[in-house]
Design a protein around this motif. Structure first.
Motif, mmCIF file in Angstrom:
data_model
loop_
_atom_site.group_PDB
_atom_site.id
_atom_site.type_symbol
_atom_site.label_atom_id
_atom_site.label_comp_id
_atom_site.label_asym_id
_atom_site.label_seq_id
_atom_site.Cartn_x
_atom_site.Cartn_y
_atom_site.Cartn_z
ATOM 1 N N LEU B 301 0.832 -1.212 0.000
ATOM 2 C CA LEU B 301 0.000 0.000 0.000
ATOM 3 C C LEU B 301 0.861 1.255 0.000
ATOM 4 O O LEU B 301 0.523 2.250 -0.642
ATOM 5 N N VAL B 326 -10.076 -4.489 -2.991
ATOM 6 C CA VAL B 326 -8.835 -4.127 -3.677
ATOM 7 C C VAL B 326 -9.134 -3.411 -4.995
ATOM 8 O O VAL B 326 -9.795 -3.965 -5.872
ATOM 9 N N GLY B 327 -8.651 -2.203 -5.109
ATOM 10 C CA GLY B 327 -8.755 -1.466 -6.371
ATOM 11 C C GLY B 327 -10.170 -1.062 -6.740
ATOM 12 O O GLY B 327 -10.468 -0.797 -7.900
ATOM 13 N N ARG B 328 -11.044 -0.992 -5.785
ATOM 14 C CA ARG B 328 -12.444 -0.594 -6.024
ATOM 15 C C ARG B 328 -12.599 0.926 -5.983
ATOM 16 O O ARG B 328 -11.664 1.654 -5.644
ATOM 17 N N SER D 96 -4.500 3.980 -6.430
ATOM 18 C CA SER D 96 -3.584 3.433 -7.432
ATOM 19 C C SER D 96 -3.297 1.993 -7.050
ATOM 20 O O SER D 96 -3.253 1.650 -5.881
ATOM 21 N N MET D 97 -3.116 1.179 -8.003
ATOM 22 C CA MET D 97 -2.825 -0.243 -7.795
ATOM 23 C C MET D 97 -3.823 -0.853 -6.794
ATOM 24 O O MET D 97 -5.027 -0.738 -6.987
ATOM 25 N N GLN D 98 -3.315 -1.476 -5.744
ATOM 26 C CA GLN D 98 -4.198 -2.167 -4.803
ATOM 27 C C GLN D 98 -5.023 -1.199 -3.955
ATOM 28 O O GLN D 98 -6.018 -1.595 -3.354
ATOM 29 N N ARG D 99 -4.596 0.071 -3.861
ATOM 30 C CA ARG D 99 -5.326 1.038 -3.038
ATOM 31 C C ARG D 99 -6.545 1.576 -3.788
ATOM 32 O O ARG D 99 -6.410 2.151 -4.862
ATOM 33 N N SER D 100 -7.703 1.437 -3.187
ATOM 34 C CA SER D 100 -8.955 1.854 -3.808
ATOM 35 C C SER D 100 -9.087 3.364 -3.849
ATOM 36 O O SER D 100 -8.536 4.065 -3.006
ATOM 37 N N SER D 101 -9.845 3.834 -4.814
ATOM 38 C CA SER D 101 -10.275 5.225 -4.809
ATOM 39 C C SER D 101 -11.394 5.381 -3.790
ATOM 40 O O SER D 101 -12.135 4.427 -3.530
ATOM 41 N N HIS D 236 -12.377 -5.613 -11.836
ATOM 42 C CA HIS D 236 -11.448 -4.734 -11.108
ATOM 43 C C HIS D 236 -10.124 -5.449 -10.861
ATOM 44 O O HIS D 236 -9.966 -6.094 -9.814
ATOM 45 N N SER D 238 -7.248 -3.739 -10.562
ATOM 46 C CA SER D 238 -6.697 -2.834 -9.547
ATOM 47 C C SER D 238 -7.391 -1.494 -9.731
ATOM 48 O O SER D 238 -8.232 -1.330 -10.622
ATOM 49 N N ALA D 239 -7.025 -0.517 -8.882
ATOM 50 C CA ALA D 239 -7.662 0.796 -8.986
ATOM 51 C C ALA D 239 -7.379 1.433 -10.340
ATOM 52 O O ALA D 239 -8.154 2.268 -10.817
ATOM 53 N N THR D 240 -6.261 1.070 -10.974
ATOM 54 C CA THR D 240 -5.865 1.686 -12.235
ATOM 55 C C THR D 240 -5.938 0.725 -13.406
ATOM 56 O O THR D 240 -5.534 1.071 -14.514
ATOM 57 N N PRO D 263 -5.570 -0.559 -18.791
ATOM 58 C CA PRO D 263 -4.520 -0.766 -17.800
ATOM 59 C C PRO D 263 -4.007 0.509 -17.136
ATOM 60 O O PRO D 263 -3.187 0.424 -16.245
ATOM 61 N N GLN D 264 -4.433 1.677 -17.540
ATOM 62 C CA GLN D 264 -3.862 2.896 -16.957
ATOM 63 C C GLN D 264 -4.968 3.946 -16.898
ATOM 64 O O GLN D 264 -4.906 4.980 -17.543
#
Lengths: 331, 331, 331, 331, 331, 331
Positions: B301, B326-328, D96-101, D236, D238-240, D263-264
């Motif tokens: 993270l 994850v990534g939601r 970003s990545m594993q961290r959700s919005s 999903h 990842s977040a991105t 992917p981005q």
């Protein structure tokens, strides 16, 4: 053919808070590069002279960036040496109204302060040169830097150049265990143009006299090489409102420029260097009473420009001297 | 009642170029404050522990800003001492794809490296504490800093705290004329959790063995206090794409976490510190096999967050361990 | 002694939206300066060569800014002429994923396109030079620019320089009423290194052959001066993900570089120029099979750097060729 | 002649942290305006339709700014009413990545939620219109808003318009003391195009069936007006990094679009609204199997554009459907 | 019912350096859109009038952005034509204190200057209109633009509209080979409100008279249609400090407004257009002595707002006329 | 030992447009946190006092960010309660010259306004405290907030603390159906220092007297607890130019500070709070005539600092009182 001027001194990275943020609020710092002597070189190159700056920078990407910054203004970087060491830094927050601007220096033990200058072939550097400019900041940094300054001054003197020295006495710089009075008088003794206020003359020449004209006379009577002593008088109404005028003593007359009102200063750092550059330009190209007007106008324009360097063109300075196009919208 | 952790170490100002700008393109630098040990304290305070960081900062506005930055995350700043000296700095440009990120350190002769720590009453500081964390960066800075580290470790050991040491060997740090092998083994000998890869064990304990598990066994057989040795394995696919997993040796088992794919890294600085904080949190609150999963999730993270500190909450780390949310887009 | 390369071509101001903003969202535009040939000069100067760029810029503050931008990278600006006229511009928005990047050109009737180049003393400019580089953009701009290109090529040929021509055919550039086939074959006939894909060879040499190697053979059999034909192959997976490799035909062998994956492109403008600079550097300093690897690695690094210019150092390119330090955190 | 579409719904101010900053790091927030229904109106206006949005905004400078934002895209603001009250807001941090919005809503008690709509002359508004679009967000806000939605739907139905309803069930919205099942079935019963996944059908129509096609059949057998049910499937990673495809059930066939890899992701907010706009456009102008491809391509392009609105042009969407110009540099 | 005003003229993109940066320091340029006549339309639309602007913009994304910018302020864009060609541009750096602001125009050969206006159905455009406003910039651009202006003026005259012409003589604009005196007198002869200083009257009407009132009388005696001549008097103390007042001659009286002190100007571009808009508003809604006060207050408020457009509301202008709420903190 | 001060009140998020942008131009808003009482706590903590702020914040990431913002300045956050609800907000655009600054409040129904404060153990909070500070904003928010204020005041009174109340009457705040005169007199009756102008005394104590000294006498004769009444007099020359002085009535003398000219105000929000903090500091540490000078100097410095908080140090305030270092460049 363009005149050639050589300058010697440290270039620092300046890290400035945005707008009027205090240090504790800063999440972004603006980057500028500058140094008292390099700023003079930039002004003169901008105005069409050949300018060569002698310095040492760290041999890393930060040092390279500083070198490129200088190079973009057309100053020759052939005498910029990249050596191991750190970059001299200063942090600045810009005040407003009654709140002062503040600088935190972090320049101790920089690459330049450890630079002996053995690599510099002064004879070749001064070839075809008309003027050499140094400041009292360099000898204050270290024994090595003081010795380098003297060596350069002597070489310049041997070549018969106009030697300009900006005394710029700052108490907290002289940390290497020597009194300025052991070092500065010899450096000054070879110089022809001295930038100094009464305090500088006291601390660096031991002249204990408050009347500026009398002090100038005393300095000149001690050191025959000195032909001009000059200074700016700054009235600090607030951090963003100053008044400024220049004065020049030529052994006979005290020439005083117009006084300029500067009520909305953008950046006052480098104002003094812009003045010195203006004076050198003036003394090389015009009468001394014109020179002091030119120099003061250059200094005033610098106060309207962000960063340490005076990016005003020759025409802009000349226009201000003549009072033309001042504060207009030029299309 | 919340566990209490004490950390010791330097805090530096980090000056980072914007986006993917190179140093020579930088007109603005982002300001972050961080340090390997302080980053651990911030993580632990964020997760509800009592965290006290012992350090020295310059007694100027930059030092104050660094102190406030720490304070905002709830780390106790009672043991932050403001003394004369300079702020340790590092400049960073963030790479992308095949281009590496680069750090230029400028931390020599900082206030912290000259800090003897005589002001610290270790008995009082360690009162009620459960854990003390140090890293191999501190003893590398100066003789004074090495002595201070030893003094703190001994005091912690006398109080029976869990002592965690992140070896973090960096060749170009050890500049004060001493071989790490003269200093580190004693520091390690008091420590219970050691963060070290095979290279660290070789350079700081003299263990010349490439097989990590064998090297861990050798280190533990030398030093009875060591209960855990841990490390992260990072696969550098590019500057913006890494894979990461953690491993923990507890004298009997090598526990290995899930491997995480990180294809769009935001900021990898502090990833290792986030891991160590996760492990300390884990060892104080869960089984060791759970701890290594928790620590690795925390490290992952961190890579999504700008700056040196891991601002992920306890719940976010726990969710990642469980693979939830994850990534939601969380509303 | 450093090799000397001369380049000729227009410098444009590039105005780029921030991040992934569309034109209609732009409240700020980033300013970059660049041009296909000047970008090559900057790369070569960065890698230690002497580089002279010949161009004309508007005689106003925008033109000066463009000149200074070039100068900062150590390219000689002695042959930069400031003349009345406008600055060539292009506006760009940077796409992402499936959305393409877009460029809107506004370069018609620029100072450079009206520059006859009478002021240039080609004999003096080419003195001591090893290589001259031109592109097919210049002759496409105007009759004057086409004539200037031919004059320069002939002078370079007379001096025996390595002449490099990047064909770079763009349909919508050729607006001054002439078919490229009336102009380009003569320019190409003096050149030794040709950067061209099959489409370029068709449009500018009339070679109607899809097999690249066969087309190269046909071009060379027509024009004896051509020693090398080269090209990059780019696979557009998305706006931010490309694959790239270089290929070089030396009359006998088709040398093909490694293929690089570029999944998170920062800025692809100038990638081709970085390749050409790499190839010129390579052909002047190494074997041709090494040159194509060096050139491709240079092009790849460019994609990680904002702006038109490749700011990667020689060491960085060499490291990428060797696969060292790729995507690391260098301290 | 252009088709005319009327939409009804709240516009909110979105305050987004910069880059990947967390809320606690934010010193600047980006401002966007958007709303599920207004976003549809903007897409359709951008693609040449006549779009009228009915809403209420606060009668202060923030409300005016929201109104102007809508107006700039050519949506008619004749039915925007400025009334006392507050602006609905939401705060967002982009993961970003594993961290959700994360989104924090602050829309309770907004001007729109207290808007009874007595000022709207629905007969006049629907004059010449082809389609009316509403979403399940509006009836969830307040009793007044639910009543207003029903009134509008009935008026549209009486005029024989294509009625499109995006169910968009969000548990934490329904706070005014009513179960969605008391309100939504009636609204749905008049609608011809329903955007709903299985969860929406369960919560708003009481259809307890996981198989989507079966659930669609059940919904249609209950409500004869429904001609189409549609949905996007989002994977999903990842977040991105998401994958996306659309599906459309027309009482006989389940038409499924291509699956797009994203992917981005630049900004996923408004992706669903872009899809709905695409489907409305498609159903008004092409075959239904073409419509679902058009809609999905529109949704994908939205993910590359900052803000809530899809600024992709008709041509860009059509090109993506055809796979042309994808990820190129268009000059 | 709201009055209707039609304006005709070019819209340019303005690219402004940040803060007080000089062109050579600019890494970012702010984007504004504006034009002398469009600025008037925006003011009047903001104050509740129906405003229609007739212009041509490039048929690309930049042109669209300019059109949307206008549309957001409620100006009708039905008479905006998107045609091939380039966007007119101007670059600006904002001075401070003694340093002037500078504009570099790059508008030659723009889409608008090549616009013949055949597409405009003037009868339809002027239907229900009360006023037509043109400026002397349009006829200065090209023969086509001059002809278009005359055609529009004649149509407006035939409909009996109030015709307002802002002479705005700029020497360096008239490049298409015609003397203003060949073109302007006819245009003026149909106009009822003329914005002109003594220099404008000299250059565009051939009236060689320094006394402004006398010159006004002479202009009016030549051209019976002229009912009002007006002008602002600006005292340039510095780039950031001006004084301003308006004066209006109505064939009998010279009405002079209050003089306003403006010591910290934010943006003076568009100040004159704000004045003209104020005067048109005033002449349509109040006594002429009130109109000149209203117009001057509007101009003053514009100086406090970034960009070319006056975003002050009707109430704000009225309050300033009355001296209410000036410089307060309104909650 | 440091004095201890307790404050009670709401903290709001302030969202400010950049530079002089109007709301409709804002694409970015700066984030600040502040509140009348918390601002006082920050000043006092900055000057070395122990400060405890009692408040409630939303239990989400925005609330946490507000809490951390307070904590970074060393204010104790032990009495900050995180509860369900929304963050109070205000939007601000900063005027210039004649154009006023504007605030749009959006604080209704905030977490704090619904906070009953049952969790606060006032006895423990006031332990060792010297002063309690409240303002008239809190009782204006809601019945609950009014009750909480009274409870706190009574507890402080019982402990014999110096009670300071800033009346701060704002008509549009009192929305919960009660007249200030029903609530405020009781709160005032326990207070020792009252910050109030004549209008405040009229609205909150019913004293209908324009002569300030007479009104003060009347207030004091009604309420024996009041020992001091104070106020600042602000002369609004423009939005960016004010004059300011403080006055303090101590039952016998009206002490008036120097008048300060503030011609280039950076941010006037929080100026009054800085004054109150200065006065509390002054009354706890110096004579009352010195206190009013100290307070006014503190207020003036606040006007030079962005955001709601006065970040001026004790030394800076003291220097301004003495007229030292004013507007200098401190190195």
């Amino acid at each position: 053919m363009a005149k050639k001027v050589v300058t010697l001194g440290e270039i620092m990275m300046r890290l400035n808070t945005s707008g009027n943020d205090r240090f504790s609020q800063a999440r972004q710092l603006s980057v500028f590069y500058g140094g008292a002597e390099a700023n003079v070189a930039v002004s003169l190159a901008r105005w069409g002279l050949e300018a060569v700056h002698v310095t040492a920078l760290p041999d890393n990407a930060i040092g390279e960036a500083a070198g490129r910054d200088l190079q973009q203004f057309g100053v020759s970087v052939e005498q910029v040496f990249y050596i191991p060491g750190r970059m001299g830094l200063y942090f600045m927050e810009t005040g407003s109204m009654q709140r002062s601007s503040q600088i935190i220096y972090d320049r101790f033990n920089s690459a330049f302060s450890n630079f002996g200058g053995e690599e510099v072939d002064w004879d070749r550097v001064f070839e075809g040169a008309d003027c050499f400019h140094w400041t009292g900041i360099t000898p204050a940094l270290s024994r090595k830097a003081a010795d380098l300054t003297l060596k350069a001054i002597k070489a310049a003197s041997a070549k018969g150049l106009l030697i300009s020295g900006d005394i710029n006495y700052r108490r907290n710089l002289w940390n290497f265990g020597v009194d300025p009075l052991e070092v500065m008088p010899e450096l000054i003794s070879y110089s022809n143009l001295i930038v100094a206020g009464a305090t500088d003359l006291y601390n660096c020449l031991g002249i204990d006299e408050e009347d500026y004209e009398v002090a100038c006379r005393m300095a000149m009577s001690k050191h025959a090489a000195i032909k001009f002593i000059t200074n700016t008088e700054r009235n600090h109404i607030s951090a963003t409102h100053n008044k400024l005028r220049g004065q020049l003593w030529d052994r006979e007359n005290m020439m005083v420029s117009k006084t300029y009102d500067m009520p909305q200063i953008v950046d006052r750092v480098g104002g003094g260097d812009a003045y010195v550059a203006g004076l050198i330009y003036g003394l090389l190209h015009m009468r001394s009473d014109e020179a002091v007007e030119f120099a003061t106008a250059a200094a005033v324009l610098k106060h309207s420009i962000p960063g340490d360097k005076n990016l005003a063109s020759l025409e802009e300075v000349q226009d201000l001297v003549k009072g033309e196009n001042v504060g207009r919208l030029l299309r």
